[in-house]
Design an enzyme around this catalytic site. Structure first.
Site, PDB file in Angstrom:
ATOM      1  CB  THR A  12     -24.703  32.841 -41.609  1.00  0.00           C
ATOM      2  OG1 THR A  12     -25.370  31.709 -42.168  1.00  0.00           O
ATOM      3  CG2 THR A  12     -23.502  33.169 -42.468  1.00  0.00           C
ATOM      4  CB  THR A  87     -31.182  34.235 -43.174  1.00  0.00           C
ATOM      5  OG1 THR A  87     -30.519  33.118 -43.771  1.00  0.00           O
ATOM      6  CG2 THR A  87     -30.195  35.363 -42.939  1.00  0.00           C
TER       7      THR A  87
END
Length: 329
Positions: A12, A87
């Protein structure tokens, strides 16, 4: 001023805020990095290296090997390493590198973000500034820096999809808390001497999650000739069905007879597996299973993958699995 290598792998933090899920190209992300956080140069002398650009759900052992090789190649040139990473599988990658990079004498810090760096409310700035500062400090292991904390990489797990506080370390205190001052709690080094890159991992591990009404017949299709270890994610301190036609004990017997390791971890994040506490756990021990104690799933999986790639003896692997190698237990 210390020299830090900033390794980009995707995730991200590397996405374009104007197009959800659209990754920036290597040149663009470096420009965004310095446009958004020019003060990074005040912390350390930073060199950026776009190693690969992948959604972290697409990462596997080949990427861990590439990361470890990169750190080995650059080890003498830099004082610390920061890895930008998605993540979703960050805790798997951090755990894998903790086993693969032996005698580590410098910080290797993973970080990322819940929102793209160029988003106005992004957590990327804080996480990256913190990670780079931590990489200039005297940590000698693999860690995950997220939301004002540094966690031991092989003790961390992703606990939230939507909160900035995405990671936790349920059974081990953070290595550092980051406030006005950085308050360090633990400083250890696992092994001494020259760095050894032993990043090699087997893919012959299967993860099985116990659940009510699990039909053991579904497990008959598993080809145990191609599996060296099974991780059973049990309830509580190591419980699973052991009565009637839903009992998993016959499956444990099949694994034992086929020379397949069965390691039991808990679906609960906190505390530890204790196979001596209840009937199911005691039965598991009698049927050849071993305890994962307080290992996270990420650490248990990558540790078995690592051990299977380096040792041939089932007994040696079972003994080493139940011993702490780099602080994972």
């Amino acid at each position: 001023m210390k020299k830090i290598l900033l390794i980009q792998t995707g995730g991200t933090i590397a996405m374009n805020a104007k197009g959800a899920g659209v990754e920036l190209d290597p040149d663009s992300w470096s420009k965004v990095l310095y446009d958004e956080i020019p003060e990074l140069s005040e912390i350390a002398e930073i060199t950026t290296l776009p190693l690969f650009f992948e959604d972290s759900s697409d990462l596997n052992a080949s990427h861990w090997i590439k990361l470890s090789g990169c750190i080995e190649d650059k080890y003498d040139t830099f004082d610390g390493f920061v890895i930008l990473h998605g993540t979703d599988t960050m805790a798997y990658s951090a755990s894998a590198l903790s086993f693969g990079l032996q005698n580590l004498g410098k910080p290797v810090i993973f970080t990322g973000s819940q929102l793209p760096m160029s988003t106005i409310r992004s957590d990327a700035r804080r996480n990256l500034v913190n990670a780079i500062e931590l990489a200039t400090m005297d940590f000698k292991e693999v860690g995950i820096c997220f939301n004002d904390a540094l966690y031991r990489g092989n003790r961390a797990t992703k606990m939230s999809i939507g909160d900035f506080d995405a990671f936790g370390s349920p059974n081990f205190s953070p290595l550092a808390d980051i406030g006005i001052q950085i308050e360090t709690r633990v400083s250890e080094q696992f092994g001494s001497g020259k760095l050894k890159n032993r990043a090699k991992y087997s893919d012959e591990v299967f993860v099985l999650t116990a659940h009510p009404n699990l039909n053991p017949d579904l497990l008959n299709g598993l080809n145990l000739d191609k599996i060296q270890a099974v991780i059973l994610r049990a309830f509580g301190s190591g419980n699973f069905c052991v009565k009637g036609d839903k009992s998993l004990l016959p499956f444990l017997d099949k694994c034992r007879d086929a020379g397949v390791i069965v390691a039991i971890v808990s679906q609960a994040d906190f505390d530890s597996v204790d196979l001596t506490q209840y009937t199911a756990g005691r039965a598991a021990l009698k049927h050849g299973a071993i305890s994962g104690n307080d290992l996270t799933l990420e650490a248990a999986l990558t540790k078995l993958m690592f051990l299977l790639a380096h040792y041939d003896s089932k007994t040696d692997i079972e003994v080493l699995f139940q011993k702490s190698i780099v602080g994972e237990l």
